[in-house]
Scaffold this active site. Structure first.
Site, PDB file in Angstrom:
ATOM      1  N   GLY A 156       0.832  -1.197   0.000  1.00  7.71           N
ATOM      2  CA  GLY A 156       0.000   0.000   0.000  1.00  7.71           C
ATOM      3  C   GLY A 156       0.865   1.244   0.000  1.00  7.71           C
ATOM      4  O   GLY A 156       1.947   1.260  -0.578  1.00  7.71           O
ATOM      5  N   GLU A 157       0.370   2.308   0.618  1.00  9.51           N
ATOM      6  CA  GLU A 157       1.057   3.604   0.743  1.00  9.51           C
ATOM      7  C   GLU A 157       1.103   4.396  -0.564  1.00  9.51           C
ATOM      8  O   GLU A 157       1.438   5.563  -0.560  1.00  9.51           O
ATOM      9  CB  GLU A 157       2.505   3.444   1.234  1.00  9.51           C
ATOM     10  CG  GLU A 157       2.691   2.745   2.545  1.00  9.51           C
ATOM     11  CD  GLU A 157       4.159   2.651   2.950  1.00  9.51           C
ATOM     12  OE1 GLU A 157       5.038   3.129   2.193  1.00  9.51           O
ATOM     13  OE2 GLU A 157       4.439   2.085   4.023  1.00  9.51           O
TER      14      GLU A 157
END
Length: 359
Positions: free
Chosen positions: A318-319
């Protein structure tokens, strides 16, 4: 603040599309030899409405929020990790921080609903570089007991996303997110909006083992049963989603309205696009899907939307990390469209019949 659904129009202008295809096909190369890079160049030209697309002032925005459902043990990590990782982003130490620096992406973290005060101890009205506070509440409610968000909270989050994109420069928005428990929210949205069984949609998230994934699946099935009435897109988002996902939905809709290139990261970011698409199907014309996540449900999301991702690296961080990694492909496709010579301009003979190209 109120949320007004942005209007979208079809950007597939047949005249522009034909001109772009002609330009791509007459570059100094065998027809179609740059594969999907040619499709990407065509799409970016269509989104930006030009034969010479350039990606300007790209904005990587990481949307952060906490989830009340974590009280049911659906994550391998405690919810405090959400605010701790936000601090890591702001300090420049996260994976997306490193990749954003490497690729010249402006990184902004948005507190959409984190259980932490990032401005504590600062003078009233003070700000922190790289942080926007658009907190609706300190985390969503436990969706196994209540709606995750009230209707009012959900609309506020949508409006926040819309407003923050309006204030950002550039013509490209890269989506990132942070929120312990948000793979559960994304799985729930996928199951509800795509009509899939929750077992197909549920994966390991932050690293659950097989028995824990089974327990997570059982909890999510309870949530879906509790909110069986929430079938419309915004009803499902309010009942099942997170503040960061809802804020992302508003951001996607606004970016699409402004004809920005929307670079979609993995499972959570795609769940926001899933909702946005259910509200305004033309958003897909503006989206580039960066990678296929290693999270189980992402493949089903991509299939439901009928799209193909650029990369498949087994990522599940993610991120926005996948979006940052795919970014050079977008730059390369634009550069080829703008700068690569045509057969005519380079004085190179085109293929004739079965003869090879000769200089």
């Amino acid at each position: 603040m109120t949320f007004n659904m942005p209007t979208l129009f079809d950007i597939h202008d047949p005249v522009l599309t034909q001109a772009l295809r002609h330009k791509i096909d007459h570059k100094t190369k065998p027809l179609g030899s740059l594969g999907r890079l040619e499709d990407l160049a065509l799409k970016l030209g269509q989104i930006l409405g030009t034969h010479t697309p350039a990606l300007l002032q790209p904005q990587m925005v990481v949307f952060a929020g906490d989830h009340g459902l974590t009280a049911r043990g659906v994550s391998a990590f405690p919810s405090d990790v959400t605010w701790q990782m936000v601090e890591n982003f702001l300090a420049g130490g996260a994976a997306v921080s490193v990749l954003a620096r490497q690729h010249g992406l402006e990184l902004t973290v948005v507190d959409c609903g984190v259980k932490h005060d990032f401005l504590a101890g600062l003078p009233e009205g003070a700000t922190r570089p790289g942080l926007l506070v658009r907190k609706v509440a300190a985390g969503t409610a436990d969706s196994s007991l209540h709606q995750a968000m009230t209707t009012r909270q959900c609309l506020q989050a949508l409006a926040n996303g819309q407003e923050l994109v309006e204030q950002l420069p550039g013509n490209a928005l890269l989506l990132g997110e942070m929120g312990i428990g948000n793979t559960s929210a994304a799985s729930l949205l996928l199951a509800r909006l795509a009509g899939l069984d929750i077992a197909q949609c549920t994966g390991a998230g932050t690293g659950l083992d097989a028995p824990a994934v089974q327990r997570k699946t059982e909890v999510l099935r309870e949530v879906l049963q509790r909110h069986a009435h929430a079938t419309a897109p915004l009803e499902a988002l309010a009942a099942l989603g997170g503040f960061e996902i809802a804020t992302m939905v508003g951001a996607v809709l606004q970016a699409a309205h402004q004809r920005r290139v929307v670079v979609v990261d993995g499972f959570i970011a795609t769940s926001a696009v899933l909702v946005a698409h259910a509200l305004q199907p033309l958003v897909l014309q503006r989206c580039v899907f960066a990678h296929r996540s290693g999270e189980r449900g992402h493949e089903f999301m991509l299939q439901h939307l009928g799209v193909q991702a650029l990369l498949d690296l087994g990522l599940r961080l993610g991120e926005g990390s996948g979006g940052a990694l795919a970014w050079p492909l977008l730059l390369s496709s634009c550069a080829i469209l703008r700068e690569m010579a045509s057969f005519e301009s380079a004085g190179v003979s085109e293929k004739s019949g079965t003869e090879a190209v000769k200089a």
